[in-house]
Design an enzyme around this catalytic site. Structure first.
Site, short mmCIF file in Angstrom:
data_model
loop_
_atom_site.label_atom_id
_atom_site.label_comp_id
_atom_site.label_asym_id
_atom_site.label_seq_id
_atom_site.Cartn_x
_atom_site.Cartn_y
_atom_site.Cartn_z
N CYS A 125 5.23 5.29 -63.78
CA CYS A 125 6.49 4.93 -64.42
C CYS A 125 7.64 4.73 -63.43
O CYS A 125 8.66 4.14 -63.78
CB CYS A 125 6.89 6.00 -65.43
SG CYS A 125 5.73 6.18 -66.80
N HIS A 266 14.48 5.95 -66.58
CA HIS A 266 13.20 5.59 -67.17
C HIS A 266 13.21 6.08 -68.60
O HIS A 266 13.59 7.22 -68.88
CB HIS A 266 12.06 6.23 -66.38
CG HIS A 266 10.75 6.21 -67.11
ND1 HIS A 266 10.21 5.06 -67.64
CD2 HIS A 266 9.89 7.21 -67.44
CE1 HIS A 266 9.08 5.34 -68.25
NE2 HIS A 266 8.86 6.64 -68.15
N ASN A 296 8.63 3.83 -74.64
CA ASN A 296 8.34 4.01 -73.22
C ASN A 296 7.37 2.90 -72.80
O ASN A 296 6.21 2.89 -73.19
CB ASN A 296 7.72 5.39 -73.01
CG ASN A 296 7.37 5.68 -71.56
OD1 ASN A 296 7.23 4.78 -70.75
ND2 ASN A 296 7.20 6.95 -71.24
#
Length: 339
Positions: A125, A266, A296
């Site tokens: 990520c 993020h 996400n």
């Protein structure tokens, strides 16, 4: 412009010349998931914090989504494909075991005979933060002058759709930035990446490499292909180290939180983002939050949020941006940019 005694040591001339993002056409709402999973109306939205997410069709690939995002970013930068001298993918998921995603992206862009170097930087990520940090040095040295960086992830196919706490928070997508040497104040003021492998098992897809190759194991292979996350463990470990990371970044840059115009995290989870904002004393008016409508998107999350905020006018040239997040590893990373 903010300066400090530490800035000459850490600052690197780096410009984000253009941004773009792309989403699969299919939208899956949390209300649909409630129906599919036989849950009470509103359950998935309440558990996940996501109202809707984009989910890839069988024909979608990371390369095809990435190419759409790349063309947007190149258009925004005023550059043509043949002006690139490096293509990098920093995705958290792979289209296939070999070759790297960047090679498949190069072919998707019609550059298969160009010879333009293509490589991957894999930090799950945190892909865009790790890649910006890594690429800033050869760009500053003049080795590369026009770099296409793409994060494209199709996570939905690797999820257990019976585990609402996991499947409910994820979505698919791609985002791209075009990088070049900074002019007129555009620079990377501070960056830091940290990995605490004590948490390596907290986020993982066991299969996909040689360790759990189907020819080497005596257990069912399919369960090993699913993404597994211990959310509470990730949250605790990340929360433990996040304040120190932020202090490090601000000290490097010679800034305070009050000097930051926008924080782009993020988009890990609703809980993680709310906790980070509270722990770091950040008001919602300073945080770019796209989680409720995108979920996400793994490595694509942060650069998608960046592009959305650039396109809607919130992020302007000359502003100071803080990029920060967590990823599998367990890793944390952040950077401060003069945009």
């Amino acid at each position: 412009m903010h300066t400090s005694a530490s800035s000459p040591r850490t600052a690197r001339a780096l410009a984000i010349l253009g941004t773009g993002h792309a989403l699969p056409q299919r939208v899956v709402t949390s209300a649909e998931l409630d129906h599919q999973l036989g849950l009470e109306s509103g359950s998935v939205a309440r558990i996940s914090g996501v109202q809707q997410r984009h989910v890839a069709a069988p024909a979608d690939t990371a390369a095809s989504l990435g190419a759409s995002a790349a063309r947007q970013a190149l258009h925004a930068a005023g550059l043509a494909l043949d002006q690139l001298d490096l293509i990098v993918c920093a995705s958290g998921t792979q289209d296939q075991g070999m070759p790297c995603n960047a090679a498949l992206l190069q072919r998707e862009l019609g550059l298969g005979q160009s010879g333009i170097p293509a490589m991957d930087i894999n930090a799950s990520c945190l892909g865009v933060i790790a890649a910006l940090d890594t690429l800033s040095w050869p760009i500053q040295a003049g080795h590369y002058r026009r770099v296409l960086l793409v994060c494209a992830d199709i996570a939905s196919c690797g999820l257990d759709w019976q585990q609402v706490e996991v499947c409910g928070i994820f979505g698919d997508g791609a985002a791209a930035v075009v990088l070049g040497p900074g002019h007129g104040g555009q620079k990377l003021l501070a960056s830091r990446l940290k990995t605490y492998a004590e948490g390596a098992a907290l986020c993982q897809i066991p299969a996909g490499g040689s360790r759990f190759h189907p020819r080497r194991i005596q257990v069912p292979f399919e369960p090993l292909t699913s993404f597994a996350m211990q959310g509470k463990g990730v949250f605790r470990l990340a929360a433990k180290h996040l304040p120190e990371l932020l202090d490090d970044l601000l000290q490097q840059a010679g800034l305070t939180l009050g000097d930051i115009d926008w924080v782009i995290p993020h988009q890990a989870s609703q809980q993680a983002m709310q906790h980070a904002a509270k722990r770091l004393s950040l008001g919602p008016d300073k945080v770019i939050d796209i989680f409720a409508r995108h979920g996400n998107q793994v490595a694509a999350s942060l650069p998608t949020a960046l592009d959305i905020a650039v396109r809607d006018g919130r992020i302007q040239r000359g502003q100071t941006l803080l990029l920060i997040g967590t990823g599998a590893g367990l890793s944390l990373g952040g950077m401060i940019l003069e945009f």
